[in-house]
Design a protein around this motif. Structure first.
Motif, short mmCIF file in Angstrom:
data_model
loop_
_atom_site.label_atom_id
_atom_site.label_comp_id
_atom_site.label_asym_id
_atom_site.label_seq_id
_atom_site.Cartn_x
_atom_site.Cartn_y
_atom_site.Cartn_z
N ASP A 308 0.83 -1.21 0.00
CA ASP A 308 0.00 0.00 0.00
C ASP A 308 0.86 1.26 0.00
O ASP A 308 1.93 1.29 0.62
CB ASP A 308 -0.92 0.01 1.22
N GLY A 309 0.37 2.26 -0.71
CA GLY A 309 1.04 3.56 -0.71
C GLY A 309 2.15 3.64 -1.74
O GLY A 309 2.52 2.67 -2.39
N GLU A 310 2.67 4.86 -1.88
CA GLU A 310 3.78 5.12 -2.79
C GLU A 310 5.10 5.02 -2.05
O GLU A 310 5.19 5.34 -0.86
CB GLU A 310 3.62 6.51 -3.41
N ARG A 317 8.85 8.04 -7.52
CA ARG A 317 7.82 7.29 -6.80
C ARG A 317 7.43 6.02 -7.56
O ARG A 317 7.43 6.00 -8.79
CB ARG A 317 6.58 8.16 -6.62
N ARG A 319 4.78 2.24 -7.00
CA ARG A 319 3.77 1.58 -6.18
C ARG A 319 3.48 0.19 -6.73
O ARG A 319 3.78 -0.11 -7.89
CB ARG A 319 2.49 2.40 -6.14
N SER A 321 1.08 -2.18 -8.33
CA SER A 321 -0.09 -1.95 -9.18
C SER A 321 -1.02 -3.15 -9.25
O SER A 321 -2.21 -3.00 -9.55
CB SER A 321 0.37 -1.61 -10.60
#
Length: 376
Positions: A308-310, A317, A319, A321
């Motif tokens: 979760d989150g970046e 950045r 993440r 996916s």
């Protein structure tokens, strides 16, 4: 009737009948849950140095044809089935599976309780195994067990260059050429450049040992890293190449091994799964769209990244996916500040399913956006 023997490294044995070639083989025992597509499985270079157990009981029903192979040869070290078809039944069949295994020297065993074997591997994890038939099957089990335990472990094995093409080749775009792609062959399946060609991509398939100069020589609009066998922790040269690709902001797409290498390039670790994901019925959520896809998998390693989150990386950045809904394994990565993404599963999936085919369109969109940005 002659006998064959499957010996696992923890000492458990399964008796059966010789199938395919007679002799011995060793490798990592893994199971695949696909109920179809056995020809694609056998010819997938990602299965190099593995003994594949088919959980579907009936194998060989449609024989072997000359069109569906994912490469020019069978790559599995050994093969384990329960109930092989005595004769193929398909208008496309050219020969039986047993004859094909024998012709390519692949030692296999039939008549095994593959349900019990699969449950054992799920509980104990993937492990080394050997299949022995002919005179070898009569040797004492402790002697055969020594053979199995002397085989190399999959963890720490660098195998991509063993299966990669020796020289570059071109798969031309179908119709008008819209893009040029440099595809690093780490064990690429033939359907992958085919899916790209269908979208107007001319694909230069390059050896795993390729350098940045080799990549730039084809003037690519995008770079692709393929699936492949072995431990991603050993692929330092390919990770270094990917660093250079990301530095230059060349659009990047990776599948399977390519996903693991993008993870490494971003600073994430990789680890070995207990028994891996192998089959064509794995549910994955695309967090970009919220849709759940039924997907094809073949991987024993995965990326270790926050779900979760970046996350801040050397390239901005990033993440997660995509995520597997069975066990929360990372199934995709997306960079937010450089044009790069990857998935752990197989959108080319020649045997199906085809839920994830849109990812090749996403790659095309990434290259279009990069081109438009240069023209602006």
């Amino acid at each position: 009737m002659s006998e064959a023997l499957l010996v696992l490294e923890d000492g458990r044995t399964f008796r059966g009948e010789p199938y395919g070639a007679v002799g011995r083989c060793v490798g990592e025992a893994v199971f695949s849950t696909g109920m179809t597509g056995y020809q694609e499985t056998l010819t997938d270079p990602s299965y190099h140095r593995q003994v594949v157990v088919q959980t579907a009981p009936h194998i060989g029903n449609t024989g072997v044809n000359d069109e569906d192979g994912e490469s020019s040869r069978i790559w599995v070290s050994g093969y384990v089935v329960r109930d092989p078809s005595p004769r193929p039944s398909s208008w496309r069949s050219r020969r039986s599976l047993g004859d094909e295994l024998a012709a390519q020297g692949v030692v296999a065993i039939a008549g095994v309780d593959t349900r019990a074997l699969t449950r054992h591997l799920r509980e104990r994890g993937a492990m080394r195994a050997g299949v022995f038939s002919g005179p070898d099957a009569a040797l004492p089990v402790p002697q055969l067990l020594d053979v199995v335990r002397s085989a190399p472990q999959m963890a720490g094995s660098a195998l991509a260059e063993e299966v990669s093409t020796e020289r570059p080749y071109l798969v031309e775009a179908l119709g008008d050429r819209r893009f040029t792609v440099a595809a690093i062959d780490l064990g690429i399946k033939s359907m992958t450049p085919q899916r790209m060609a269908e979208r107007g991509m001319a694909v230069h398939v390059l050896p795993a040992s390729s350098t940045l100069d080799d990549v730039l020589a084809v003037s690519p609009d995008g770079v692709f890293f393929s699936n492949g066998p072995g431990d991603p922790a050993t692929a330092d040269d390919q990770v270094a190449l990917l660093h250079e690709v990301l530095d230059r902001r060349i659009p990047f797409f990776g599948i399977c091994f390519g996903n693991q290498l993008l993870g490494r390039a971003l600073g994430f670790g990789t680890y070995k799964l207990g028994y891996g994901h192998r089959g064509i019925n794995q549910p994955v959520m695309d967090r970009t769209t919220g849709k759940v896809e039924v997907t094809a998998h073949n991987h024993g390693f995965a990326v270790q990244a926050p779900l979760d989150g970046e996350v801040s990386t050397p390239f901005g950045r990033a993440r997660v996916s995509h995520v597997c809904l069975n066990d929360d394994v990372v199934e995709g990565l997306e960079c937010l500040d450089v044009p790069a993404f990857s998935v752990q599963y197989h959108p080319e999936a020649a045997a199906g399913p085809h839920d994830a085919g849109y990812l090749f369109d996403r790659f095309a969109d990434l290259m279009t956006d990069a081109r438009d940005g240069k023209d602006a």
